[in-house]
Scaffold this active site. Structure first.
Site, PDB file in Angstrom:
ATOM      1  CE  LYS A 135      -7.106   0.930 -12.980  1.00  0.00           C
ATOM      2  NZ  LYS A 135      -6.567  -0.415 -12.625  1.00  0.00           N
ATOM      3  N   GLY A 179      -6.043   4.281  -2.710  1.00  0.00           N
ATOM      4  CA  GLY A 179      -4.846   3.513  -3.035  1.00  0.00           C
ATOM      5  C   GLY A 179      -3.668   4.051  -2.260  1.00  0.00           C
ATOM      6  CB  THR A 229      -1.025   5.810  -6.654  1.00  0.00           C
ATOM      7  OG1 THR A 229      -0.220   4.671  -6.389  1.00  0.00           O
ATOM      8  CG2 THR A 229      -1.613   5.719  -8.033  1.00  0.00           C
ATOM      9  N   GLY A 230      -1.611   8.462  -5.073  1.00  0.00           N
ATOM     10  CA  GLY A 230      -2.522   9.576  -4.789  1.00  0.00           C
ATOM     11  C   GLY A 230      -1.863  10.925  -5.036  1.00  0.00           C
ATOM     12  CD  GLU A 234     -11.011   7.855   2.146  1.00  0.00           C
ATOM     13  OE1 GLU A 234     -10.312   7.401   3.059  1.00  0.00           O
ATOM     14  OE2 GLU A 234     -11.895   8.717   2.335  1.00  0.00           O
ATOM     15  CB  CYS A 241      -5.953   1.884   4.437  1.00  0.00           C
ATOM     16  SG  CYS A 241      -7.731   1.647   4.609  1.00  0.00           S
ATOM     17  CD  GLU A 248      -0.114   1.708   3.633  1.00  0.00           C
ATOM     18  OE1 GLU A 248       0.158   2.090   2.482  1.00  0.00           O
ATOM     19  OE2 GLU A 248      -1.271   1.717   4.100  1.00  0.00           O
TER      20      GLU A 248
HETATM   21  P1  NAP Z   1      -2.285   1.521  -5.793  1.00  0.00           P
HETATM   22  O1  NAP Z   1      -1.155   0.710  -6.294  1.00  0.00           O
HETATM   23  O2  NAP Z   1      -2.059   2.963  -5.560  1.00  0.00           O
HETATM   24  O3  NAP Z   1      -3.465   1.284  -6.829  1.00  0.00           O
HETATM   25  C1  NAP Z   1      -4.742   1.815  -6.612  1.00  0.00           C
HETATM   26  C2  NAP Z   1      -5.445   2.000  -7.927  1.00  0.00           C
HETATM   27  O4  NAP Z   1      -4.762   3.004  -8.681  1.00  0.00           O
HETATM   28  C3  NAP Z   1      -5.438   0.750  -8.807  1.00  0.00           C
HETATM   29  O5  NAP Z   1      -6.665   0.657  -9.476  1.00  0.00           O
HETATM   30  C4  NAP Z   1      -4.302   1.033  -9.769  1.00  0.00           C
HETATM   31  O6  NAP Z   1      -4.389   0.317 -10.976  1.00  0.00           O
HETATM   32  C5  NAP Z   1      -4.493   2.527  -9.983  1.00  0.00           C
HETATM   33  N1  NAP Z   1      -3.327   3.223 -10.507  1.00  0.00           N
HETATM   34  C6  NAP Z   1      -2.032   2.867 -10.433  1.00  0.00           C
HETATM   35  N2  NAP Z   1      -1.256   3.793 -11.046  1.00  0.00           N
HETATM   36  C7  NAP Z   1      -2.077   4.745 -11.522  1.00  0.00           C
HETATM   37  C8  NAP Z   1      -1.884   5.949 -12.259  1.00  0.00           C
HETATM   38  N3  NAP Z   1      -0.670   6.363 -12.618  1.00  0.00           N
HETATM   39  N4  NAP Z   1      -2.961   6.696 -12.575  1.00  0.00           N
HETATM   40  C9  NAP Z   1      -4.194   6.308 -12.209  1.00  0.00           C
HETATM   41  N5  NAP Z   1      -4.444   5.161 -11.532  1.00  0.00           N
HETATM   42  C10 NAP Z   1      -3.403   4.394 -11.184  1.00  0.00           C
HETATM   43  O7  NAP Z   1      -2.854   0.934  -4.428  1.00  0.00           O
HETATM   44  P2  NAP Z   1      -3.204  -0.583  -4.106  1.00  0.00           P
HETATM   45  O8  NAP Z   1      -1.918  -1.346  -3.957  1.00  0.00           O
HETATM   46  O9  NAP Z   1      -4.229  -1.087  -5.041  1.00  0.00           O
HETATM   47  O10 NAP Z   1      -3.932  -0.466  -2.691  1.00  0.00           O
HETATM   48  C11 NAP Z   1      -3.242  -0.486  -1.491  1.00  0.00           C
HETATM   49  C12 NAP Z   1      -3.095   0.924  -0.943  1.00  0.00           C
HETATM   50  O11 NAP Z   1      -4.390   1.496  -0.803  1.00  0.00           O
HETATM   51  C13 NAP Z   1      -2.477   0.982   0.436  1.00  0.00           C
HETATM   52  O12 NAP Z   1      -1.587   2.063   0.485  1.00  0.00           O
HETATM   53  C14 NAP Z   1      -3.666   1.246   1.342  1.00  0.00           C
HETATM   54  O13 NAP Z   1      -3.343   1.872   2.557  1.00  0.00           O
HETATM   55  C15 NAP Z   1      -4.522   2.092   0.478  1.00  0.00           C
HETATM   56  N6  NAP Z   1      -5.923   2.024   0.903  1.00  0.00           N
HETATM   57  C16 NAP Z   1      -6.483   3.109   1.530  1.00  0.00           C
HETATM   58  C17 NAP Z   1      -7.790   3.059   1.979  1.00  0.00           C
HETATM   59  C18 NAP Z   1      -8.421   4.223   2.688  1.00  0.00           C
HETATM   60  O14 NAP Z   1      -9.633   4.203   2.860  1.00  0.00           O
HETATM   61  N7  NAP Z   1      -7.678   5.234   3.112  1.00  0.00           N
HETATM   62  C19 NAP Z   1      -8.542   1.906   1.768  1.00  0.00           C
HETATM   63  C20 NAP Z   1      -7.957   0.823   1.124  1.00  0.00           C
HETATM   64  C21 NAP Z   1      -6.638   0.891   0.690  1.00  0.00           C
HETATM   65  P3  NAP Z   1      -3.562  -1.056 -11.177  1.00  0.00           P
HETATM   66  O15 NAP Z   1      -4.099  -1.995 -10.161  1.00  0.00           O
HETATM   67  O16 NAP Z   1      -3.873  -1.443 -12.568  1.00  0.00           O
HETATM   68  O17 NAP Z   1      -2.117  -0.733 -10.950  1.00  0.00           O
END
Ligand code: NAP
Length: 507
Positions: free
Chosen positions: A186, A239, A243-244, A261, A295, A396
């Site tokens: 997804k 993400g 959300t995690g 992650e 991240c 963050e």
């Molecule tokens: P996000 O808003 O948490 O979204 C991540 C994914 O989760 C998207 O595909 C999103 O879908 C999906 N999602 C949202 N709500 C959900 C739910 N209730 N159930 C299941 N899936 C759901 O994060 P993001 O804004 O895309 O990414 C930025 C974040 O990722 C930052 O916090 C960053 O630090 C972190 N990140 C961490 C790493 C690492 O390796 N540690 C690497 C890259 C990014 P939709 O897009 O459709 O909402």
């Protein structure tokens, strides 16, 4: 309205990929991703998958795994072939993939090109490991044998972010396929085309139907269905920490395996004996690559008091030379933020910093005029003299905003570095290697760079301490995230009445 950008014809179009078949979402619904660099353009018209589509994809992955389609679980040569072919196809299509990533993310093309190359390297690395998944065995004094075999966990739900869409996907997909899992992916709704184009390339390889399925659509619908489905054995999520945490709670109901992650708030420790040129360049690279939407972005500069002025002057100078502009332009150093809402979040943090009286030494403004008026362009921004307990230093921000805090000695540097809830990455700069190593050992983070601020070799690892995550991607450890370990015990005594049986059987 159709437009051209680079070699791409807009809007890009994506479909679902389920059980080897490409098609629209049930009901034909679509959603639209704007071009963050010019919001008058639609970048992508994407299939808006439903819960029903997610269930179809999960069923396809389940069938493929349970039927061991084309001997997928044991035929490492097939898995190896799929992974090598994917690496090759990514390289063949690299220019287009880089343009797609640059378009959807707003990532400068100079950054998108190595991003694509890194994704190919990840597939190639795991292709090389697919045929080297040895277990262990041990013979007991009785002659009985313990075999420890590693097995694929099964169906993996992969939920990915938008900021580095190809590598974040590759880090999950390649090791999971190397060990024989089947997948439902997804992608983030900001980057549906980047992931779609990758998975479509995978479908040109020897990949059996049903092994890799892709369903774009809202996280709260498609993602939630994947997370709660009992037919999914594991969730691999990248993400936001929020959300995690929600996913972890949902997954716990079925003791579903998870790896997470999540976010970061990386400290960057500069001691008084550091190479100021190297340290300042590495810092600015880490601060503003992908507009700080990483991240592992450098977000907290922890500088020893005596070199504060010298170091900050260099960092400010480099930051003011950053060219913010159209990501498709090769001379651009920093593109727009991902969306209007993210721009607003970042601007609120800037306002918070100003209201709190911190010294904004550079940046802080939304860029205006011409192209800037139709995108989310902010200046690289630095606040000096920020208290580590401030929201600016603790949360963050995910944008081009960095804080500077000074420290007196090694102990204080370590304390400040660790005094956040995250623990993803950190940087340490000192000419005194034993000191740099001491500090690196005591910083609570999954990666600590000494004299660097970027390297993420596929041979290494990636993952977080504390609230930055659970599990490790990349390298050998990346395989563990997708495997169970099974003990097979074979009796070697040949006895029909073993001593233990006498506890129950009296003869
Ligand atoms: P996000 O808003 O948490 O979204 C991540 C994914 O989760 C998207 O595909 C999103 O879908 C999906 N999602 C949202 N709500 C959900 C739910 N209730 N159930 C299941 N899936 C759901 O994060 P993001 O804004 O895309 O990414 C930025 C974040 O990722 C930052 O916090 C960053 O630090 C972190 N990140 C961490 C790493 C690492 O390796 N540690 C690497 C890259 C990014 P939709 O897009 O459709 O909402």
């Amino acid at each position: 309205m159709a437009t051209d950008i680079g070699s791409l014809q807009l809007p890009l179009s994506t479909r679902l990929l389920i059980d080897g078949e490409e098609g629209p979402a049930t009901g034909g619904e679509e959603f639209y991703r704007e071009n963050p660099a010019d919001n008058r353009q639609v970048a992508t018209a994407a299939a808006k998958g439903s819960a029903e589509d997610a269930r179809a994809a999960i069923d396809a992955a389940r069938r493929a795994f349970d039927s061991n389609t084309q001997n997928w679980i044991y035929n490492y040569k097939l898995r190896e072939q799929v992974l090598y072919q994917t690496a090759q196809l990514i390289r063949e299509h690299a220019p287009r993939l880089a343009e797609v990533v640059s378009l959807e993310v707003g990532m400068p093309i100079r950054q998108a090109i190595p991003h694509v190359a890194a994704a190919a390297d990840i597939f190639e690395f795991y292709a090389g490991l697919a045929g080297k998944l040895y277990g262990e065995s041990f013979t007991l004094p009785t002659g009985s044998m313990i075999n420890l075999v590693k097995e694929p966990i099964g169906v993996i739900g992969m939920i990915t972010p938008w900021n580095f869409p190809l590598t974040q996907t590759a880090r999950k997909v390649a090791p999971a396929l190397a060990v024989g899992c089947t997948l439902v992916i997804k992608p983030a709704s900001y980057t549906p085309a980047a992931t779609y184009e990758l998975v479509k390339l995978m479908h040109q390889t020897a990949l059996p139907n049903g092994v890799v399925n892709l369903v774009s659509g809202p996280g709260t619908v498609v993602g939630a269905e994947i997370v709660t489905s009992r037919k999914v054995d594991k969730i691999s999520f990248t993400g936001e920490s929020g959300t995690g945490k929600d996913i972890a709670v949902q997954a716990a109901r079925d003791i579903k395996r998870i790896s997470l992650e999540l976010g970061g708030k990386a400290p960057y420790v500069v001691f008084d004996d550091a190479d100021m040129e190297g340290a300042s360049r590495a810092a600015v690279f880490g601060m503003f690559r992908n507009a700080g939407q990483a991240c592992g972005a450098t977000t907290r500069l922890l500088v020893q008091e005596s070199v504060h002025d010298e170091f900050l002057a260099k960092v400010v100078h480099l930051s003011q030379n950053i060219k913010v502009g159209n990501p498709a332009d090769e001379s651009t150093d920093m593109g727009p933020l991902i969306s209007a809402s993210q721009e607003q979040v970042v601007q609120e943090y800037i306002k918070f910093g100003l209201d709190a009286g911190y010294d904004m030494v550079t940046g802080g403004h939304k860029l205006q005029g011409g192209l800037y008026d139709n995108g989310y362009y902010l200046e690289p921004t630095i606040f000096d003299g920020v208290d580590n307990s401030s929201r600016l230093a603790q949360e963050e921000i995910f944008g081009p905003v960095v804080v500077v805090t000074t420290f007196k000695d090694e102990e204080e540097a370590i304390h400040l570095a660790n005094d956040v809830e995250f623990g993803l990455v950190a940087g340490v700069w000192s000419a005194d290697y034993p000191r740099a190593m001491r500090v690196a050992r005591r910083i609570q983070a999954g990666t600590v760079w000494i004299w660097d601020n970027y390297a993420q070799p596929v041979e290494g690892i990636w993952g977080g301490y504390k609230q930055s995550g659970i599990g490790r991607e990349l390298g050998y450890y990346g395989l563990d995230d997708f495997q169970e370990v099974k003990q097979i015990f074979t009796d070697g005594t040949g006895l029909t009445m073993k001593p233990a049986y006498s506890q129950v059987i009296s003869e």
